[in-house]
Write a protein that holds these residues in place. Structure first.
Motif, mmCIF file in Angstrom:
data_model
loop_
_atom_site.group_PDB
_atom_site.id
_atom_site.type_symbol
_atom_site.label_atom_id
_atom_site.label_comp_id
_atom_site.label_asym_id
_atom_site.label_seq_id
_atom_site.Cartn_x
_atom_site.Cartn_y
_atom_site.Cartn_z
ATOM 1 N N ILE A 80 0.839 -1.198 0.000
ATOM 2 C CA ILE A 80 0.000 0.000 0.000
ATOM 3 C C ILE A 80 0.875 1.249 0.000
ATOM 4 N N SER A 81 0.347 2.304 -0.599
ATOM 5 C CA SER A 81 1.044 3.583 -0.619
ATOM 6 C C SER A 81 0.010 4.703 -0.535
ATOM 7 N N GLY A 82 0.285 5.694 0.309
ATOM 8 C CA GLY A 82 -0.596 6.845 0.415
ATOM 9 C C GLY A 82 -1.939 6.547 1.056
ATOM 10 N N TRP A 83 -2.018 5.551 1.912
ATOM 11 C CA TRP A 83 -3.276 5.216 2.583
ATOM 12 C C TRP A 83 -3.466 6.091 3.817
ATOM 13 N N TYR A 84 -4.724 6.404 4.111
ATOM 14 C CA TYR A 84 -5.089 7.168 5.297
ATOM 15 C C TYR A 84 -6.168 6.403 6.039
ATOM 16 N N LEU A 85 -5.866 5.972 7.268
ATOM 17 C CA LEU A 85 -6.817 5.258 8.120
ATOM 18 C C LEU A 85 -7.118 6.116 9.326
ATOM 19 N N THR A 86 -8.389 6.344 9.604
ATOM 20 C CA THR A 86 -8.749 7.106 10.786
ATOM 21 C C THR A 86 -10.059 6.597 11.378
ATOM 22 N N ASP A 87 -10.135 6.630 12.690
ATOM 23 C CA ASP A 87 -11.325 6.210 13.426
ATOM 24 C C ASP A 87 -11.751 4.797 13.052
ATOM 25 N N VAL A 88 -10.801 3.866 13.172
ATOM 26 C CA VAL A 88 -11.058 2.453 12.885
ATOM 27 C C VAL A 88 -11.009 1.680 14.199
ATOM 28 N N GLN A 89 -12.016 0.826 14.419
ATOM 29 C CA GLN A 89 -12.085 0.003 15.622
ATOM 30 C C GLN A 89 -12.066 -1.466 15.224
ATOM 31 N N CYS A 90 -11.238 -2.240 15.909
ATOM 32 C CA CYS A 90 -11.155 -3.675 15.673
ATOM 33 C C CYS A 90 -11.380 -4.378 17.005
ATOM 34 N N TYR A 91 -12.190 -5.431 16.983
ATOM 35 C CA TYR A 91 -12.442 -6.120 18.244
ATOM 36 C C TYR A 91 -12.725 -7.597 18.027
ATOM 37 N N GLY A 92 -12.653 -8.324 19.115
ATOM 38 C CA GLY A 92 -12.835 -9.774 19.110
ATOM 39 C C GLY A 92 -11.574 -10.417 19.663
ATOM 40 N N LYS A 93 -10.869 -11.158 18.786
ATOM 41 C CA LYS A 93 -9.629 -11.803 19.189
ATOM 42 C C LYS A 93 -8.732 -11.938 17.965
ATOM 43 N N ALA A 94 -7.562 -11.294 18.001
ATOM 44 C CA ALA A 94 -6.566 -11.395 16.933
ATOM 45 C C ALA A 94 -5.393 -12.196 17.481
ATOM 46 N N THR A 95 -5.152 -13.373 16.921
ATOM 47 C CA THR A 95 -4.166 -14.287 17.491
ATOM 48 C C THR A 95 -2.725 -13.848 17.265
#
Length: 187
Positions: A80-95
């Motif tokens: 990826i290049s030039g990506w903008y991520l904002t106000d992202v929520q991740c939940y559950g279980k990431a191993t």
């Protein structure tokens, strides 16, 4: 809202439906906002970006929720290049990792919540350009017993200023006993 049946939640890729990669150098200017994606299959990702040759550039990911009860990572980014991520929520279980990024350049990540990591928060692999991370909230899963790292960086850019991080918060529940806690681990 996207719920997968046996696969990834949302997929951004440089491949056609028959598995042939597109010709060219970039795919540009996508936006995903106000979206919820769930992945229920082990080994699949709620949000998955994959390319083998070309860079997938200039996307915005805003106000999204990604969830899985047993995924490797909630978000996987490759080339990826030039990506903008904002106000992202991740939940559950990431191993393994909350967010896994490989061959990133010019990425801006802010206001990210990773709720339920077992080992790593952000894994930055073979970074090729700048990555800026601000305001990350990491909540360790109560079942975590291994080493915990907020940010892990492996390989990539020779420029020591190419990864900038500010305001990382880590919450470890009282009943959790990780082996070690690392704020930053790697190169």
């Amino acid at each position: 809202t996207i719920r997968n049946i046996g696969g990834h939640g949302i997929v951004v890729t440089s491949y056609t439906i028959d598995g042939t990669e597109f010709d060219g150098y970039t795919m540009v200017e996508g936006m995903i906002n106000n979206t919820k994606a769930y992945s229920y299959t082990v080994g699949k990702y709620p949000f998955y970006v994959h390319s083998n040759i070309i860079m997938i550039t200039d996307w915005r990911l805003e106000n999204c929720i990604f969830a899985s009860e047993n995924c490797t990572s909630w978000m996987y980014f490759d080339r990826i290049s030039g990506w903008y991520l904002t106000d992202v929520q991740c939940y559950g279980k990431a191993t393994e990792n909350g967010l896994y990024s490989k061959f990133a350049s010019g990425a801006q990540i802010e206001n990210l919540t990773l709720d339920g990591i077992m080992s790593g928060g952000l894994f930055i692999d073979a970074q090729i350009g700048s990555v800026n991370i601000t305001n990350v909230h990491i909540n360790v899963h109560p079942d975590a017993t291994e080493d915990i790292y907020a940010i892990r960086q492996v390989g990539g850019s020779e420029n020591t200023n190419s990864l900038t991080v500010a305001n990382v918060n880590i919450n470890i529940p009282n009943e959790t006993n990780p082996s070690n806690l690392y704020l930053h681990r790697g190169s």
